[in-house]
Design a protein around this motif. Structure first.
Motif, PDB file in Angstrom:
ATOM      1  N   PHE A 137       0.831  -1.209   0.000  1.00  0.00           N
ATOM      2  CA  PHE A 137       0.000   0.000   0.000  1.00  0.00           C
ATOM      3  C   PHE A 137       0.865   1.258   0.000  1.00  0.00           C
ATOM      4  CE2 PHE A 137      -2.404   3.220   2.464  1.00  0.00           C
ATOM      5  CZ  PHE A 137      -3.489   3.387   1.613  1.00  0.00           C
ATOM      6  N   ARG A 140       2.631   2.587  -3.170  1.00  0.00           N
ATOM      7  CA  ARG A 140       1.838   3.344  -4.144  1.00  0.00           C
ATOM      8  C   ARG A 140       1.435   4.725  -3.623  1.00  0.00           C
ATOM      9  NH1 ARG A 140      -0.648  -1.783  -4.230  1.00  0.00           N
ATOM     10  NH2 ARG A 140      -2.398  -0.994  -3.015  1.00  0.00           N
ATOM     11  N   ARG A 141       2.000   5.151  -2.514  1.00  0.00           N
ATOM     12  CA  ARG A 141       1.588   6.426  -1.929  1.00  0.00           C
ATOM     13  C   ARG A 141       2.551   7.558  -2.259  1.00  0.00           C
ATOM     14  NH1 ARG A 141      -3.265   5.728  -1.632  1.00  0.00           N
ATOM     15  NH2 ARG A 141      -3.281   7.807  -0.726  1.00  0.00           N
ATOM     16  N   TYR A 281      -7.273  -2.730   1.008  1.00  0.00           N
ATOM     17  CA  TYR A 281      -6.311  -1.653   0.785  1.00  0.00           C
ATOM     18  C   TYR A 281      -6.295  -1.199  -0.670  1.00  0.00           C
ATOM     19  CZ  TYR A 281      -4.495  -1.454   5.473  1.00  0.00           C
ATOM     20  OH  TYR A 281      -4.380  -1.240   6.819  1.00  0.00           O
ATOM     21  N   ASP A 285      -6.966   2.522  -1.659  1.00  0.00           N
ATOM     22  CA  ASP A 285      -6.056   3.206  -2.576  1.00  0.00           C
ATOM     23  C   ASP A 285      -6.844   3.938  -3.650  1.00  0.00           C
ATOM     24  OD1 ASP A 285      -3.426   3.849  -3.307  1.00  0.00           O
ATOM     25  OD2 ASP A 285      -3.475   2.384  -4.919  1.00  0.00           O
TER      26      ASP A 285
END
Length: 336
Positions: A137, A140-141, A281, A285
């Motif tokens: 997760f 990809r932030r 998640y 996202d």
């Protein structure tokens, strides 16, 4: 639309001073340099013979054309430097994070239960599965600032808000069950998270809380902490990984988690295995898509140094030429 670099001036109004030397030359009286006269004993006889009436006076030194031209050019260069010429470059667009994302991770003793499977199909603890999913997760932030609060008997800040996602993922990988105590202080974790957001200037503030038990150690009930979070415009998504059929410390208080999420405008999700947790998640996202605030600014290259350099070189050259010519003029006058 293509951008063309251009020349601009920070203080163009100073150009109005350009004709000032000419006005001074025309309107102000000339500078007079007084020189003492030669005293002779026969001055009275000379005055009587010549019939002239002596009076006090001054000599005005005439300025040559080249010297006047050099002074005028120096004035122009000095004034040009004062207007601060600038070369305007293409605009630069800078993206900065527009969201602060805080993860609340339960490290109570029940997170050591081995009822999840990893990507290889092996039985792992709940915390091990959570760490794997959270690592994906966070990967990809990009663009978000991320912080982590862990809670057990009490809540602790594991990672303050940072844009260094590599560090955040490394610290998450080092979490261990029980490092914050065996109980569950979920309400205190929300309160600590709200305090961390107090210094945040990000437009969007989001918490993702993950727990597998009911609150048994908080000094502030989760429902009350959620109301404070709502007042601070913090959205809380609650992710439950416990067993609702369990009893005691391991029993999952779904109603409390649903109330926390509903109060703040977030969502409630429950995962019984790793695939469900990963799916949650992925949905988070998509819901909490990366938000970026674009800041643009126009870089300018200062050019005031160029006329100043030309002024220094010209003044030095003019002075050097004057020093070279002075002995020649004296020699010529002596020859006469």
């Amino acid at each position: 639309m293509a951008f063309s670099p251009s020349l601009a001036f920070a203080y163009p109004w100073l150009g109005l001073l350009w004709p000032l030397p000419a006005l001074v030359y025309w309107l102000a009286p000339p500078y007079r340099s007084h020189r003492p006269a030669v005293r002779v004993p026969f001055f009275t006889a000379l005055r009587r013979l010549s019939g002239a009436a002596p009076s006090e006076g001054a000599s005005v030194s005439p300025r040559g054309l080249w010297r006047s031209l050099a002074l005028f050019i120096c004035w122009t260069l000095a004034l040009l430097a004062l207007t601060r010429p600038q070369w305007t470059l293409p605009p630069v667009h800078h993206e900065k994070p527009a969201r602060d994302l805080l993860l609340l991770v339960d490290l109570s003793g029940s997170m050591d239960t081995q009822d999840f499977t990893n990507a290889a199909g092996e039985k792992v603890t709940r915390l091990a599965a959570v760490k794997q999913v959270l690592d994906d997760f966070l990967a990809r932030r990009q663009g978000d600032r991320v912080g982590v609060v862990v809670f057990g008997d009490a809540a602790f800040t594991l990672i303050p808000f940072t844009a260094d996602l590599k560090l955040a993922r490394q610290m998450l990988g080092e979490m261990q069950v029980g490092m914050a105590g065996p109980k569950t202080a979920f309400g205190d974790a929300i309160g600590l998270g709200v305090n961390l957001f107090a210094a945040s200037k990000a437009p969007a503030k989001t918490m993702i809380a993950l727990t597998d038990g009911n609150d048994t150690a908080s000094s502030v009930p989760p429902a009350e902490a959620a109301k404070i979070a709502k007042d601070r415009r913090v959205v809380i998504h609650a992710v439950a990984v416990g067993d609702p059929a369990a009893a005691g410390e391991e029993k999952l208080d779904e109603e409390s988690l649903k109330e926390v999420a509903a109060t703040t405008g977030g969502g409630y999700y429950r995962a019984l295995d790793r695939d469900e947790l990963a799916g949650i998640y992925r949905r988070l996202d998509a819901i909490e898509a990366r938000k970026i605030e674009t800041v643009s600014f126009q870089p300018r290259l200062e050019l005031y140094w160029a006329p100043l350099a030309a002024l220094a070189l010209l003044s030095m050259a003019a002075q050097a030429l004057r020093l070279v010519r002075r002995p020649r003029l004296r020699t010529a006058e002596a020859a006469r």
